[in-house]
Design a protein around this motif. Structure first.
Motif, PDB file in Angstrom:
ATOM      1  N   UNK A 136       3.180  -8.638   1.197  1.00  0.00           N
ATOM      2  CA  UNK A 136       4.258  -7.928   1.856  1.00  0.00           C
ATOM      3  C   UNK A 136       4.700  -6.754   0.990  1.00  0.00           C
ATOM      4  N   UNK A 137       5.209  -5.727   1.663  1.00  0.00           N
ATOM      5  CA  UNK A 137       5.643  -4.534   0.960  1.00  0.00           C
ATOM      6  C   UNK A 137       7.075  -4.195   1.365  1.00  0.00           C
ATOM      7  N   UNK A 138       7.875  -3.775   0.394  1.00  0.00           N
ATOM      8  CA  UNK A 138       9.243  -3.370   0.687  1.00  0.00           C
ATOM      9  C   UNK A 138       9.758  -2.452  -0.416  1.00  0.00           C
ATOM     10  N   UNK A 139      10.827  -1.733  -0.104  1.00  0.00           N
ATOM     11  CA  UNK A 139      11.423  -0.769  -1.027  1.00  0.00           C
ATOM     12  C   UNK A 139      12.870  -1.155  -1.305  1.00  0.00           C
ATOM     13  N   UNK A 140      13.337  -0.784  -2.488  1.00  0.00           N
ATOM     14  CA  UNK A 140      14.736  -0.948  -2.866  1.00  0.00           C
ATOM     15  C   UNK A 140      15.181   0.295  -3.627  1.00  0.00           C
ATOM     16  N   UNK A 141      16.478   0.481  -3.706  1.00  0.00           N
ATOM     17  CA  UNK A 141      16.999   1.572  -4.521  1.00  0.00           C
ATOM     18  C   UNK A 141      18.408   1.246  -5.000  1.00  0.00           C
ATOM     19  N   UNK A 142      18.813   1.880  -6.088  1.00  0.00           N
ATOM     20  CA  UNK A 142      20.169   1.735  -6.584  1.00  0.00           C
ATOM     21  C   UNK A 142      20.543   2.970  -7.385  1.00  0.00           C
ATOM     22  N   UNK A 143      21.831   3.107  -7.671  1.00  0.00           N
ATOM     23  CA  UNK A 143      22.346   4.277  -8.380  1.00  0.00           C
ATOM     24  C   UNK A 143      22.767   3.889  -9.791  1.00  0.00           C
ATOM     25  N   UNK A 144      22.542   4.797 -10.719  1.00  0.00           N
ATOM     26  CA  UNK A 144      23.015   4.648 -12.090  1.00  0.00           C
ATOM     27  C   UNK A 144      23.973   5.807 -12.359  1.00  0.00           C
ATOM     28  N   UNK A 145      25.234   5.534 -12.724  1.00  0.00           N
ATOM     29  CA  UNK A 145      26.209   6.607 -12.943  1.00  0.00           C
ATOM     30  C   UNK A 145      26.004   7.306 -14.286  1.00  0.00           C
ATOM     31  N   UNK A 146      24.853   7.953 -14.419  1.00  0.00           N
ATOM     32  CA  UNK A 146      24.505   8.655 -15.654  1.00  0.00           C
ATOM     33  C   UNK A 146      23.478   9.728 -15.315  1.00  0.00           C
ATOM     34  N   UNK A 147      23.417  10.823 -16.121  1.00  0.00           N
ATOM     35  CA  UNK A 147      22.410  11.857 -15.884  1.00  0.00           C
ATOM     36  C   UNK A 147      21.003  11.278 -15.968  1.00  0.00           C
ATOM     37  N   UNK A 148      20.037  11.988 -15.385  1.00  0.00           N
ATOM     38  CA  UNK A 148      18.672  11.494 -15.267  1.00  0.00           C
ATOM     39  C   UNK A 148      18.072  11.102 -16.615  1.00  0.00           C
ATOM     40  N   UNK A 149      18.148  11.961 -17.613  1.00  0.00           N
ATOM     41  CA  UNK A 149      17.572  11.651 -18.923  1.00  0.00           C
ATOM     42  C   UNK A 149      18.210  10.403 -19.538  1.00  0.00           C
TER      43      UNK A 149
END
Length: 201
Positions: A1-14
């Motif tokens: 099975x295949x699936x996607x997830x995502x979340x946010x980190x409150x910090x700049x990309x680097x």
């Protein structure tokens, strides 16, 4: 099975990239997971404990880093977990990437998951696996924000105030940086799947 997830980190990309590559700092934020061994700079082992009423299950897992693209903030890895009593396991190919967002950094995870043995019989569909995995990742993100990012910002602010008063700062213990570059994401995905398969809330 295949699936996607995502979340946010409150910090700049680097900053977010460096943080999520530092396993020893973020491992305590993953519910139920424990880093048990750093095999080398590409492989580490861990275990996941799940209690279902009176039944306690322990899954031993290993994650191996396969690709790491620091310029594009992306990585690929393989992860596997096996029930300690031989009731099956999970194998995952995981790819994740990071991109800037209004709140700091967005982390996007793509997972291809295969289940085996009795574990597979508890599968209830990709949608349900995805729903719970997103919930657990959300908890991880919240722990990361509160226990690492905000806590370190507060500590830095306290040290600044101490320095301004010319008072020697109290000694604080800092965990040594783990030599491994990546892997917690894979362990987390396996944990998410196993929790969902056994009907955990």
């Amino acid at each position: 099975m295949e699936f996607d997830n995502e979340f946010e980190v409150p910090a700049p990309l680097d900053q977010a990239w460096d943080l999520l590559m530092d396993i020893q700092r973020i491992a305590p934020c993953v519910p139920g997971a424990e880093l048990t061994e750093v095999v080398d700079d590409k492989t580490y082992k861990g275990k996941i404990s799940v209690k279902l009423g009176p039944v306690a299950l322990t899954f031993n897992g290993q994650t191996t880093f396969e690709e790491l693209d620091t310029e594009n903030y992306s990585a690929k890895l393989k992860a596997q977990g096996t029930d300690s009593k031989g009731r099956g396991g999970a194998h995952a190919n995981v790819a994740f990437r990071m991109e800037s967002s209004d709140n700091g950094t967005k982390v996007i995870i793509d997972t291809s998951l295969q289940l085996s043995g009795a574990v597979a019989q508890y599968g209830r569909g990709v949608g349900m696996v995805k729903d719970l995995s997103q919930q657990i990742i959300g908890q991880f993100a919240e722990n990361l924000k509160n226990n690492v990012i905000n806590a370190e910002a507060k500590e830095a602010n306290d040290l600044d105030q101490v320095d301004s008063k010319n008072v020697p700062p109290k000694e604080t213990s800092q965990p040594a940086a783990a030599p491994i570059q990546v892997g917690t994401m894979g362990l987390m995905v396996i944990w998410n799947a196993i929790k969902r398969l056994f009907g955990a809330k």
